[in-house]
Design a protein around this motif. Structure first.
Motif, PDB file in Angstrom:
ATOM      1  N   UNK A  33     -19.159 101.226 -18.110  1.00 63.77           N
ATOM      2  CA  UNK A  33     -18.939 101.234 -19.562  1.00 63.77           C
ATOM      3  C   UNK A  33     -17.926 102.285 -20.004  1.00 63.77           C
ATOM      4  N   UNK A  34     -17.708 103.295 -19.196  1.00 64.68           N
ATOM      5  CA  UNK A  34     -16.777 104.366 -19.575  1.00 64.68           C
ATOM      6  C   UNK A  34     -15.370 104.160 -19.032  1.00 64.68           C
ATOM      7  N   UNK A  35     -15.146 103.075 -18.330  1.00 62.76           N
ATOM      8  CA  UNK A  35     -13.817 102.799 -17.771  1.00 62.76           C
ATOM      9  C   UNK A  35     -12.868 102.287 -18.836  1.00 62.76           C
ATOM     10  N   UNK A  40     -14.127  94.659 -24.362  1.00 60.66           N
ATOM     11  CA  UNK A  40     -14.965  95.284 -25.387  1.00 60.66           C
ATOM     12  C   UNK A  40     -16.371  94.688 -25.467  1.00 60.66           C
ATOM     13  N   UNK A  41     -16.539  93.350 -25.411  1.00 56.47           N
ATOM     14  CA  UNK A  41     -17.909  92.825 -25.467  1.00 56.47           C
ATOM     15  C   UNK A  41     -18.782  93.310 -24.297  1.00 56.47           C
ATOM     16  N   UNK A  42     -18.220  93.377 -23.109  1.00 56.84           N
ATOM     17  CA  UNK A  42     -18.970  93.882 -21.961  1.00 56.84           C
ATOM     18  C   UNK A  42     -19.281  95.359 -22.145  1.00 56.84           C
ATOM     19  N   UNK A  47     -23.115  99.720 -23.180  1.00 59.22           N
ATOM     20  CA  UNK A  47     -23.519 100.883 -23.977  1.00 59.22           C
ATOM     21  C   UNK A  47     -24.898 100.659 -24.591  1.00 59.22           C
ATOM     22  N   UNK A  48     -25.134  99.469 -25.151  1.00 54.77           N
ATOM     23  CA  UNK A  48     -26.450  99.156 -25.728  1.00 54.77           C
ATOM     24  C   UNK A  48     -27.540  99.280 -24.673  1.00 54.77           C
ATOM     25  N   UNK A  49     -27.307  98.687 -23.526  1.00 54.28           N
ATOM     26  CA  UNK A  49     -28.277  98.734 -22.431  1.00 54.28           C
ATOM     27  C   UNK A  49     -28.527 100.176 -22.008  1.00 54.28           C
TER      28      UNK A  49
END
Length: 184
Positions: A33-35, A40-42, A47-49
């Protein structure tokens, strides 16, 4: 083979495997998620998870630690060299420390950064922290450093477990696996 009295009790086994599964899912989610350049959707989904599982892990880890303090680990096999006993003790307490630092630093980073934690927001928990970029940055740095250390300690922990389970076959692995105790 491990004797029944040398095995972890069922609650300890369940805490171990539930938290292990969550952490082993959180690590790749956090790394991906930090890459830069990720869709954006992924990224939003990860981030939510990551944030919401982190919040769920805080009470689970605290309950596990309380349980562990009230129910000491069963003794290691007497055939285990002293240095391995020491390494096991240090690595386990380091894992507990990191399992506490990771979700708390993540929580502080998110809340001090002014971002939502959807699960807590839906429960009406409030932010608990004022927005502070300095605090958010410090928590982000701690979270990142602790993540790298956690990955390293987990690699050693998993490697040692596999060594005991697949090569030595000395009963150390079976103390914690399967998650339910065998019947007498």
């Amino acid at each position: 083979m491990t004797r029944h009295s040398d095995s972890y009790q069922t609650p300890a086994r369940l805490f171990h495997w539930i938290i292990a599964a969550a952490v082993l899912l959180m690590i790749p989610a956090g790394l991906i998620m930090t890459q830069q350049g990720i869709a954006r959707p992924l990224q939003d989904t990860l981030f939510l998870f990551h944030k919401n599982i982190g919040v769920i892990l805080i009470p689970l880890i605290l309950l596990r630690l309380i349980y562990r303090l009230r129910h000491p680990a069963p003794p290691l096999p007497s055939s285990l060299p002293g240095w391995q006993r020491g390494a096991a003790a240090v690595s386990h307490w380091l894992l507990y420390l990191l399992l506490i630092v990771m979700p708390i630093s993540g929580f502080v980073r998110v809340r001090a950064g002014g971002f939502p934690i959807e699960l807590l927001d839906r429960l009406g928990a409030g932010p608990w922290l004022a927005k502070s970029e300095a605090l958010a940055d410090a928590a982000k740095g701690l979270h990142y450093a602790a993540a790298l250390l956690l990955i390293a300690v987990l690699a050693v922990h998993i490697g040692a477990a596999l060594h005991h389970g697949l090569i030595r076959r000395d009963g150390v692995w079976s103390r914690i696996w399967p998650p339910v105790r065998p019947r007498d």
